[in-house]
Structure formats: structure tokens, C-alpha cells
Design an enzyme around this catalytic site. Structure first.
Site, PDB file in Angstrom:
ATOM      1  N   ASP A 123     -19.780  11.225 -60.015  1.00  0.00           N
ATOM      2  CA  ASP A 123     -19.671  12.273 -61.031  1.00  0.00           C
ATOM      3  C   ASP A 123     -19.387  11.697 -62.414  1.00  0.00           C
ATOM      4  O   ASP A 123     -19.762  12.296 -63.432  1.00  0.00           O
ATOM      5  CB  ASP A 123     -18.575  13.275 -60.649  1.00  0.00           C
ATOM      6  N   HIS A 151     -10.675  -4.713 -56.431  1.00  0.00           N
ATOM      7  CA  HIS A 151      -9.631  -5.671 -56.778  1.00  0.00           C
ATOM      8  C   HIS A 151      -9.211  -5.582 -58.245  1.00  0.00           C
ATOM      9  O   HIS A 151      -8.145  -6.056 -58.609  1.00  0.00           O
ATOM     10  CB  HIS A 151     -10.087  -7.098 -56.466  1.00  0.00           C
ATOM     11  N   ASP A 169     -14.600 -13.274 -48.452  1.00  0.00           N
ATOM     12  CA  ASP A 169     -14.058 -12.614 -47.266  1.00  0.00           C
ATOM     13  C   ASP A 169     -14.773 -13.067 -46.005  1.00  0.00           C
ATOM     14  O   ASP A 169     -14.171 -13.126 -44.935  1.00  0.00           O
ATOM     15  CB  ASP A 169     -14.139 -11.103 -47.413  1.00  0.00           C
ATOM     16  N   ARG A 219     -18.250  -1.084 -58.028  1.00  0.00           N
ATOM     17  CA  ARG A 219     -17.808  -1.307 -56.646  1.00  0.00           C
ATOM     18  C   ARG A 219     -16.596  -0.428 -56.390  1.00  0.00           C
ATOM     19  O   ARG A 219     -15.555  -0.576 -57.029  1.00  0.00           O
ATOM     20  CB  ARG A 219     -17.459  -2.774 -56.385  1.00  0.00           C
ATOM     21  N   GLU A 250     -19.350  -8.774 -45.446  1.00  0.00           N
ATOM     22  CA  GLU A 250     -18.410  -9.862 -45.720  1.00  0.00           C
ATOM     23  C   GLU A 250     -17.478 -10.141 -44.551  1.00  0.00           C
ATOM     24  O   GLU A 250     -16.367 -10.637 -44.734  1.00  0.00           O
ATOM     25  CB  GLU A 250     -17.615  -9.558 -46.993  1.00  0.00           C
TER      26      GLU A 250
END
Length: 272
Positions: free
Chosen positions: A89, A50, A180, A75, A154
């Protein structure tokens, strides 16, 4: 050359004598990330789902926090194997993968996070910060020691499948996302509703029974205490953007005589 990066949160959880508390960094700012890293909290979460984050901004934030004794978690937006490979990476050592609702989705996340034969992560350690551009001896063989994977449950389907998800080999932790989850249960915006809390508590119990670390996103201290009492071992308790919103609202209320300024009072709810 030794691997000199922030350790995966798995290591901190294994030796912790109390729950670990963290903060969201959703602003995309390396300066804010560094400020949060120096707060004394146990871990920070850099959010690509988000937050306004790209690969370069995640890299800058990982670099900014690397001088601090804090676990840095990223995340990713989804189980997309290409994005997961790129973020690893960059040097991220702990990932949270959102919206995991089945064991098959958890297995896909594990596969994306690990080199063959365990998974399908592409090997490019000579080109990547994760292995200090091939200066970390044996990284392609030992990379699994430096990567932690947390899956986020969620949805109602994820709650129902939580036992199977927690049992997936390679899942190091489960994070419950009440926002959520509340929407999935038909109660959007009601993260503290008893039905939502009960569903989250069921995931906490299931994960603990499986011997898997389990956390919850809980900004309301009263609800957070419920999850801590139930045995949550890590928790997100605030966010950079909500702290800034609340602080600026409080200033407006104090100096501009606007006591009804939005967000000036009450616990912040982060829509995650």
C-alpha cells in the site's frame, strides 16, 4: 491517471540484455537512498528485515527514489500478510520475502501479495499510495501487473526444495542469501566456502531450468563472477552501510596511522 511509480523489477529483467546490479539500503535514511538511486545501478533494496526501518521510513525512501530510473525493492521481515499488505500500500512494487524454505511458504507469500481471487491482500486502494489514492483507474483489478515477488532461499531446506519453490505460480524471482545459507550448512561466516557456493549454484541452476529469474547476494567480486558465469540474472553487490564503514575506516587508516583499522581492507560481507 497512469501509474507513475518505479516499475517492478520483473519488467526490467524481462528486457535486460545483461545481469542487473543492485545495492542494499540498510541505513533507513531517505537521503542515502536517494544518493544510491542516482548512482547508475539498476536497483536498490530497502531492507526491513535487518535495517532500522518502519513503515514511515520505507515510505520516505520510496518517495526519495521515485524520481530516478531505478527499480526500488523492499525486503519485508517475513511472510506476515499484514506487513506485506502495508508495504504494498505504500507503493512498493517489488518485494523480497526472506527465509523461504518450502513451496508452502512461497505460496503464502504469493497469497499475501495479491488481491482476491489470487490471494488475500486487503483492498484499500482509495487509502493508499499504491493506487495514488484511487486515482489509478482499475488498480484493484490490475494490481498484479504492478507487483513482483522475489523469494529468498537461504537455508539447506530451501535449497532442497528450490525446484518446488521456483515452480510456485506468482514467484517472479529467487534470491539466494549465502550468509544465512552458510550458517544453515554449519559454516557461519564462510559465504565463499565451496560447499556454500555449490549449494547456491544448485539454486541458480534449478531456477534457470524453471524459467525463473535468479539472483545472489555477493559482495566478493570473485565469488560474484562465479554466480554470473552460472547465469545469475540479478545481483546485490554492495550496501550503503558497508561502503560508509569501509570509507571511514580507510580515512582513519590514512590520517590516523591505524593501518589495522577494522574493515579498512578486504571485501565487505553483509550478514543477510
Amino acid at each position: 491517471m497512469p501509474l507513475r511509480l518505479n516499475p517492478p523489477i520483473r519488467a526490467a529483467l524481462a528486457t535486460a540484455t545483461r545481469p542487473l546490479f543492485g545495492i542494499w539500503v540498510c541505513s533507513g535514511s531517505p537521503v542515502v537512498a536517494e544518493i544510491c538511486a542516482g548512482s547508475g545501478l539498476d536497483w536498490i533494496l530497502i531492507d526491513m528485515e535487518h535495517g532500522p526501518n518502519s513503515l514511515p521510513s520505507v515510505l520516505a525512501q520510496l518517495q526519495a527514489v521515485s524520481a530516478y530510473p531505478v527499480a526500488a525493492v523492499v525486503r519485508v521481515p517475513s511472510t506476515d500478510a499484514v506487513v506485506i499488505k502495508q508495504v504494498l500500500d505504500l507503493g512498493a512494487q517489488t518485494l523480497i520475502v526472506p527465509m523461504i524454505s518450502s513451496a508452502a511458504e512461497a505460496q503464502a507469500a504469493v497469497a499475501a501479495a495479491h488481491y482476491p481471487p489470487r490471494g488475500g491482500r486487503g483492498i484499500g486502494s482509495a487509502l493508499a499510495r499504491s493506487a495514488r489514492w484511487n486515482r489509478v483507474e482499475g488498480y484493484p483489478t490490475d494490481a498484479h501487473e504492478h507487483v513482483s515477488l522475489i523469494v529468498q532461499i537461504e537455508t539447506a531446506a530451501g535449497v532442497a526444495a528450490s525446484a518446488e519453490i521456483a515452480a510456485v505460480d506468482g514467484v517472479d524471482g529467487v534470491l539466494v542469501g549465502p550468509s544465512d545459507l552458510a550458517a544453515s550448512l554449519g559454516r557461519p561466516g564462510e559465504q565463499a566456502h565451496p560447499e556454500v557456493v555449490a549449494a547456491a549454484l544448485s539454486v541458480v541452476a534449478t531456477a534457470r531450468a524453471a524459467g525463473v529469474a535468479v539472483g545472489v547476494n555477493a559482495f566478493d567480486p570473485t565469488v560474484a563472477d562465479v554466480y554470473l558465469e552460472a547465469g545469475a540474472s540479478f545481483m546485490l553487490v554492495g550496501a550503503d552501510v558497508t561502503l560508509l564503514a569501509q570509507g571511514s575506516d580507510a580515512l582513519a587508516a590514512r590520517y590516523l596511522d591505524t593501518p589495522d583499522a577494522a574493515g579498512a581492507a578486504g571485501p565487505a560481507i553483509l550478514e543477510t
